[in-house]
Design an enzyme around this catalytic site. Structure first.
Site, PDB file in Angstrom:
ATOM      1  N   ASP A  41      -4.828   3.294 -15.523  1.00 17.10           N
ATOM      2  CA  ASP A  41      -5.027   3.901 -14.311  1.00 17.10           C
ATOM      3  C   ASP A  41      -6.012   4.837 -13.986  1.00 17.10           C
ATOM      4  O   ASP A  41      -6.794   5.043 -15.052  1.00 17.10           O
ATOM      5  CB  ASP A  41      -3.657   5.131 -14.735  1.00 17.10           C
ATOM      6  CG  ASP A  41      -2.921   5.528 -13.045  1.00 17.10           C
ATOM      7  OD1 ASP A  41      -1.819   5.003 -13.110  1.00 17.10           O
ATOM      8  OD2 ASP A  41      -3.525   6.092 -12.367  1.00 17.10           O
ATOM      9  N   TYR A 164       1.142  -4.520   4.277  1.00 21.05           N
ATOM     10  CA  TYR A 164       1.913  -4.285   2.829  1.00 21.05           C
ATOM     11  C   TYR A 164       2.811  -5.660   2.722  1.00 21.05           C
ATOM     12  O   TYR A 164       2.739  -6.288   1.703  1.00 21.05           O
ATOM     13  CB  TYR A 164       2.735  -3.040   3.085  1.00 21.05           C
ATOM     14  CG  TYR A 164       3.482  -2.891   1.732  1.00 21.05           C
ATOM     15  CD1 TYR A 164       2.800  -2.479   0.516  1.00 21.05           C
ATOM     16  CD2 TYR A 164       4.905  -2.741   1.858  1.00 21.05           C
ATOM     17  CE1 TYR A 164       3.469  -2.323  -0.559  1.00 21.05           C
ATOM     18  CE2 TYR A 164       5.545  -2.462   0.628  1.00 21.05           C
ATOM     19  CZ  TYR A 164       4.748  -2.160  -0.686  1.00 21.05           C
ATOM     20  OH  TYR A 164       5.402  -1.870  -1.852  1.00 21.05           O
ATOM     21  N   LYS A 168       2.438  -8.174  -0.389  1.00 19.67           N
ATOM     22  CA  LYS A 168       3.279  -8.612  -1.292  1.00 19.67           C
ATOM     23  C   LYS A 168       3.850  -9.993  -1.216  1.00 19.67           C
ATOM     24  O   LYS A 168       4.076 -10.405  -2.128  1.00 19.67           O
ATOM     25  CB  LYS A 168       4.259  -7.597  -1.089  1.00 19.67           C
ATOM     26  CG  LYS A 168       4.023  -5.998  -1.623  1.00 19.67           C
ATOM     27  CD  LYS A 168       3.682  -5.992  -3.041  1.00 19.67           C
ATOM     28  CE  LYS A 168       3.670  -4.393  -3.401  1.00 19.67           C
ATOM     29  NZ  LYS A 168       2.801  -4.479  -4.664  1.00 19.67           N
ATOM     30  N   THR A 199      10.482   7.197  -6.513  1.00 20.29           N
ATOM     31  CA  THR A 199       9.206   7.408  -7.497  1.00 20.29           C
ATOM     32  C   THR A 199       8.311   8.691  -6.585  1.00 20.29           C
ATOM     33  O   THR A 199       8.690   8.807  -5.547  1.00 20.29           O
ATOM     34  CB  THR A 199       8.139   6.374  -7.783  1.00 20.29           C
ATOM     35  OG1 THR A 199       7.630   5.966  -6.284  1.00 20.29           O
ATOM     36  CG2 THR A 199       8.948   5.026  -8.197  1.00 20.29           C
TER      37      THR A 199
END
Ligand SMILES: NC(=O)c1ccc[n+]([C@@H]2O[C@H](COP(=O)([O-])OP(=O)(O)OC[C@H]3O[C@@H](n4cnc5c(N)ncnc54)[C@H](O)[C@@H]3O)[C@@H](O)[C@H]2O)c1
Length: 269
Positions: A41, A164, A168, A199
């Site tokens: 990360d 987006y 994807k 999230t």
């Protein structure tokens, strides 16, 4: 419910973007199924926190700080993971998203930099991580499994989702193409396409409507369980597939307007 701790025994996994949200749940789930896990990360503290959780539960994990859009950092992170674990045979590409990086808007209002950033963060970096993984796997000759986190936005259409959704959808096509290219090397490629998942990245929306017939948002663990299955020998004859984990949302032709329902996972921020 938990995975059998021997399911992924002797396997080592890299989770790209494993410091938070869905990626953190995937890292924990892979470790609970017996894999050694490398959490990559850009945010060091996040990766270290996930690793601490895994190691305190008796699992094996390391944290590596890297910006996944940078080829040199990606290569160095993979070298580090391979050296630490003696090889890596599972890669999960989780990093990505939209909310933190650009406002939702229609195409005429996008500028080039924002468009490129969304494509970089959701599609181009997967080329970099997968290339690093493949170069290692082809030398090792062990075969392996790659799982990409796509989105319902790549499978269906909605206003403001151009960059987006295109990224994807590109990711699921990349997944299928790589499954064909590297099937003979026993390297499997699959994708998981979540619907709405509670999230931190979407914290501002978690009390909104859900179009899912199951009438709740997914938890990160719902997505992680699908990933563990696809990464594991239980899915040894599954490749080139995209598994929608969306509570049935993509199957739901909206004849009625969904009513607001509370989030099941109330602990999510
Ligand atoms: N949350 C949802 O509702 C939802 C729905 C469908 C698909 N997804 C997809 O799931 C994935 C994870 O989503 P999330 O909500 O858990 O996101 P998140 O923002 O909570 O977590 C993403 C993690 O990846 C890291 N990261 C992002 N870009 C990086 C980079 N370039 N280099 C290194 N680290 C990087 C971040 O620091 C963060 O820790 C994304 O690909 C997203 O598009 C999410």
């Amino acid at each position: 419910m938990s995975w059998h701790p021997d399911l992924l025994a002797d396997q080592a996994a890299v989770v790209a973007g494993g410091g938070r949200g869905i990626g953190a749940a995937i890292a924990r789930a892979l470790a609970s199924a017996g894999a050694a896990v490398c959490v990559i990360d850009v945010e060091t503290d996040r990766a270290s926190e996930v690793v601490d959780t895994i190691t305190s539960a008796g699992g094996q994990a390391i944290a590596i700080q890297a910006e996944l859009r940078d080829p040199r950092q990606v290569e160095s992170a993979f070298d580090n993971a391979v050296t630490s674990f003696g090889g890596v045979n599972v890669l999960v590409n989780v990093a990505g998203g939209m909310h933190a990086y650009a406002p939702w808007r229609r195409l005429a209002d996008w500028d080039e930099d924002a468009w490129d950033e969304i494509l970089d963060r959701n599609l181009r970096y997967v080329f970099l991580t997968t290339r690093a993984m493949l170069r290692h796997l082809l030398v090792a000759g062990t075969g392996g499994s790659v799982v990409n986190i796509a989105s319902i936005s790549g499978e269906t259409s909605a206003p403001n989702h151009t960059a987006y959704g295109a990224a994807k959808a590109g990711l699921t096509n990349l997944t299928r193409t790589l499954a064909v290219e590297y099937g003979p090397d026993q390297i499997r490629f699959n994708a998981v396409a979540p619907g709405s998942v509670a999230t931190p990245a979407v914290a501002d929306r978690v009390h909104g409507n859900s179009a899912a017939p199951l009438q709740r948002w997914a938890t990160p663990e719902d997505i992680a369980n699908a990933v563990v299955f696809l990464a594991s020998p239980l899915a040894s004859y599954v490749t080139g597939q995209t598994l929608l984990v969306d509570g049935g949302a993509s199957a739901n032709f909206p004849l009625t307007t969904p009513t607001p329902i509370p989030l099941v996972n109330e602990e999510a921020p």
